[in-house]
Write a protein that holds these residues in place. Structure first.
Motif, PDB file in Angstrom:
ATOM      1  N   TYR A  80       7.103  -6.298  -5.667  1.00 53.66           N
ATOM      2  CA  TYR A  80       7.768  -5.334  -6.048  1.00 53.66           C
ATOM      3  C   TYR A  80       7.808  -5.277  -7.621  1.00 53.66           C
ATOM      4  O   TYR A  80       7.701  -4.355  -8.310  1.00 53.66           O
ATOM      5  N   GLU A  81       7.946  -6.258  -8.336  1.00 54.17           N
ATOM      6  CA  GLU A  81       7.965  -6.517  -9.941  1.00 54.17           C
ATOM      7  C   GLU A  81       6.871  -5.927 -10.501  1.00 54.17           C
ATOM      8  O   GLU A  81       6.772  -5.461 -11.462  1.00 54.17           O
ATOM      9  N   LYS A  82       5.634  -6.515  -9.671  1.00 51.99           N
ATOM     10  CA  LYS A  82       4.434  -6.020 -10.320  1.00 51.99           C
ATOM     11  C   LYS A  82       3.760  -4.831 -10.050  1.00 51.99           C
ATOM     12  O   LYS A  82       2.948  -4.408 -10.741  1.00 51.99           O
ATOM     13  N   ALA A  83       4.337  -4.028  -8.998  1.00 52.90           N
ATOM     14  CA  ALA A  83       3.918  -2.783  -8.619  1.00 52.90           C
ATOM     15  C   ALA A  83       4.034  -1.693  -9.651  1.00 52.90           C
ATOM     16  O   ALA A  83       5.319  -1.591 -10.191  1.00 52.90           O
ATOM     17  N   LYS A  84       2.949  -1.172  -9.856  1.00 55.72           N
ATOM     18  CA  LYS A  84       3.173  -0.038 -10.961  1.00 55.72           C
ATOM     19  C   LYS A  84       3.875   1.130 -10.501  1.00 55.72           C
ATOM     20  O   LYS A  84       4.222   2.079 -11.339  1.00 55.72           O
ATOM     21  N   ILE A  85       3.539   1.459  -9.184  1.00 54.97           N
ATOM     22  CA  ILE A  85       4.048   2.586  -8.444  1.00 54.97           C
ATOM     23  C   ILE A  85       5.299   2.295  -7.430  1.00 54.97           C
ATOM     24  O   ILE A  85       5.116   1.446  -6.657  1.00 54.97           O
ATOM     25  N   LYS A  86       6.380   2.672  -7.665  1.00 50.06           N
ATOM     26  CA  LYS A  86       7.386   2.344  -6.746  1.00 50.06           C
ATOM     27  C   LYS A  86       7.538   3.484  -5.632  1.00 50.06           C
ATOM     28  O   LYS A  86       7.834   4.505  -6.125  1.00 50.06           O
ATOM     29  N   PRO A  87       7.176   3.226  -4.442  1.00 49.34           N
ATOM     30  CA  PRO A  87       7.280   4.392  -3.419  1.00 49.34           C
ATOM     31  C   PRO A  87       8.797   4.894  -3.023  1.00 49.34           C
ATOM     32  O   PRO A  87       9.831   4.029  -3.486  1.00 49.34           O
ATOM     33  N   ASP A  88       8.858   6.126  -2.503  1.00 45.40           N
ATOM     34  CA  ASP A  88      10.337   6.605  -2.540  1.00 45.40           C
ATOM     35  C   ASP A  88      10.993   5.988  -1.241  1.00 45.40           C
ATOM     36  O   ASP A  88      12.160   5.706  -1.313  1.00 45.40           O
ATOM     37  N   VAL A  89      10.114   5.394  -0.480  1.00 46.16           N
ATOM     38  CA  VAL A  89      10.592   4.732   0.939  1.00 46.16           C
ATOM     39  C   VAL A  89       9.708   3.386   1.075  1.00 46.16           C
ATOM     40  O   VAL A  89       8.343   3.596   0.914  1.00 46.16           O
ATOM     41  N   PHE A  90       9.992   2.303   1.204  1.00 47.69           N
ATOM     42  CA  PHE A  90       9.437   1.142   1.972  1.00 47.69           C
ATOM     43  C   PHE A  90       9.406   0.690   3.286  1.00 47.69           C
ATOM     44  O   PHE A  90      10.633   0.915   3.820  1.00 47.69           O
TER      45      PHE A  90
ATOM     46  N   VAL B 253       0.815  -1.198  -0.040  1.00 48.58           N
ATOM     47  CA  VAL B 253       0.025  -0.043   0.145  1.00 48.58           C
ATOM     48  C   VAL B 253       0.915   1.338   0.113  1.00 48.58           C
ATOM     49  O   VAL B 253       1.794   1.361   0.699  1.00 48.58           O
ATOM     50  N   VAL B 254       0.635   2.173  -0.799  1.00 49.06           N
ATOM     51  CA  VAL B 254       1.496   3.425  -1.121  1.00 49.06           C
ATOM     52  C   VAL B 254       0.508   4.549  -0.669  1.00 49.06           C
ATOM     53  O   VAL B 254      -0.620   4.880  -1.081  1.00 49.06           O
ATOM     54  N   VAL B 255       1.214   5.230   0.290  1.00 52.30           N
ATOM     55  CA  VAL B 255       0.306   6.507   0.735  1.00 52.30           C
ATOM     56  C   VAL B 255       1.226   7.766   0.557  1.00 52.30           C
ATOM     57  O   VAL B 255       2.385   7.776   0.175  1.00 52.30           O
ATOM     58  N   GLN B 256       0.495   8.952   0.329  1.00 47.28           N
ATOM     59  CA  GLN B 256       1.242  10.276   0.035  1.00 47.28           C
ATOM     60  C   GLN B 256       1.640  10.496   1.535  1.00 47.28           C
ATOM     61  O   GLN B 256       0.759  10.465   2.481  1.00 47.28           O
ATOM     62  N   LEU B 257       2.804  11.156   1.606  1.00 48.32           N
ATOM     63  CA  LEU B 257       3.531  11.292   2.844  1.00 48.32           C
ATOM     64  C   LEU B 257       2.583  12.636   3.621  1.00 48.32           C
ATOM     65  O   LEU B 257       2.219  12.751   4.636  1.00 48.32           O
ATOM     66  N   LYS B 258       2.260  13.703   2.798  1.00 48.23           N
ATOM     67  CA  LYS B 258       1.533  14.765   3.018  1.00 48.23           C
ATOM     68  C   LYS B 258       0.306  14.482   3.665  1.00 48.23           C
ATOM     69  O   LYS B 258      -0.094  15.185   4.719  1.00 48.23           O
ATOM     70  N   ASP B 259      -0.634  13.499   3.378  1.00 50.11           N
ATOM     71  CA  ASP B 259      -1.809  13.482   3.901  1.00 50.11           C
ATOM     72  C   ASP B 259      -2.140  12.119   4.423  1.00 50.11           C
ATOM     73  O   ASP B 259      -3.175  11.619   4.894  1.00 50.11           O
ATOM     74  N   LEU B 260      -1.446  11.105   4.188  1.00 50.93           N
ATOM     75  CA  LEU B 260      -1.206   9.795   4.330  1.00 50.93           C
ATOM     76  C   LEU B 260      -2.401   9.078   3.755  1.00 50.93           C
ATOM     77  O   LEU B 260      -2.767   7.961   4.118  1.00 50.93           O
ATOM     78  N   LYS B 261      -3.017   9.629   2.713  1.00 48.56           N
ATOM     79  CA  LYS B 261      -4.013   8.970   2.053  1.00 48.56           C
ATOM     80  C   LYS B 261      -3.217   7.984   0.998  1.00 48.56           C
ATOM     81  O   LYS B 261      -2.382   7.999   0.211  1.00 48.56           O
ATOM     82  N   PRO B 262      -3.945   6.653   1.086  1.00 48.20           N
ATOM     83  CA  PRO B 262      -3.500   5.692   0.031  1.00 48.20           C
ATOM     84  C   PRO B 262      -3.906   5.966  -1.271  1.00 48.20           C
ATOM     85  O   PRO B 262      -4.996   6.439  -1.636  1.00 48.20           O
TER      86      PRO B 262
END
Length: 218
Positions: A91-101, A51-60
């Motif tokens: 990881y390979e399937k993920a379309k979005i790679k977050p800046d930090v895991f 699950v990737v969230v935006q750091l600014k508002d923690l919204k997935p």
DNA sequence: GCGACAG
DNA sequence: ATCTTGTCGC
């Protein structure tokens, strides 16, 4: 299975771990978790979720799930050999790679300096932080009860991580460097992503998996 | 020998 | 990690 050989792989992995901030700003933070159909049986069916969230508002902003079979048993200090295969497929399937895991488990706070968070980071060459619910290695003193307090996790006098209070009057989580990040920044990111005890990316991934395993979706 | 032991 | 309902406390 040859544990001696696997220990050698971990020592080699530990030498490649980078404990400095090798990135600019952080916009997206991802969390990875796994769930198993059975805990008594191996092999067993299992699922991994990111699950990737935006750091600014923690919204997935992104959720991905992969299903597979896990055939390596759970052996303390060898967790990566059980869970890494499915995590790498995710990881390979993920379309979005977050800046930090944020990874469920230890980073360098491990007997050979390579817990699953560091192992995943080195294998994928990504920035990772280890966030564990309980301690595996080292000694520490209970941090004060307010949110944000922390105390060093020590092994032979060296700081290998921290016991961090992400929620007041609640058990701390154990944070350690995974890969390409400093402990100071790791603590900062875990605090910024925590509303409850467990950081949002990991908590949401865990919630999604509980529903997937029960067939509520996926 | 004994206790500890991520998920 | 999983098995499992309600319940007590902030």
């Amino acid at each position: 299975m040859d544990l001696q050989h696997l220990e050698e792989i971990q020592r080699d992995c530990a030498q490649r771990v980078v404990k400095e901030d090798l990135f600019k700003d952080v916009r997206w933070v991802g969390g990875i978790d796994l769930t198993f159909e059975s805990i008594k049986e191996t092999p067993t069916k299992a699922w991994a979720c990111l699950v990737v969230v935006q750091l600014k508002d923690l919204k997935p902003v992104y959720t991905e799930v992969v299903e597979g079979t896990v055939d390596f048993p759970y052996i303390p200090t060898f967790l990566a050999f059980r869970e890494l295969p499915l995590m790498l497929r995710l990881y390979e399937k993920a379309k979005i790679k977050p800046d930090v895991f944020l990874i469920d488990g230890q980073g360098v706070a491990h007997p050979r300096g390579c817990g699953i968070a560091s192992h995943f980071g080195v294998e994928t060459d990504s920035v990772t932080i280890g966030v564990a619910k309980t301690k595996l290695w080292g000694v520490y003193r209970e941090p004060s009860p307010e949110r944000g307090s922390f105390s060093p996790l020590l092994y032979r006098g060296s700081v290998i991580g921290v016991a961090l209070r992400t929620k007041a009057k609640t058990a701390p989580v154990f944070v350690s460097v995974g890969h390409k990040i400093s402990l100071k920044t790791a603590i900062d990111i875990v605090l910024k992503t925590s509303v409850f005890r467990i950081p949002e990316p990991i908590r949401l991934a865990h919630n999604t998996l509980q529903r997937v395993r029960k067939g509520w979706l996926g």
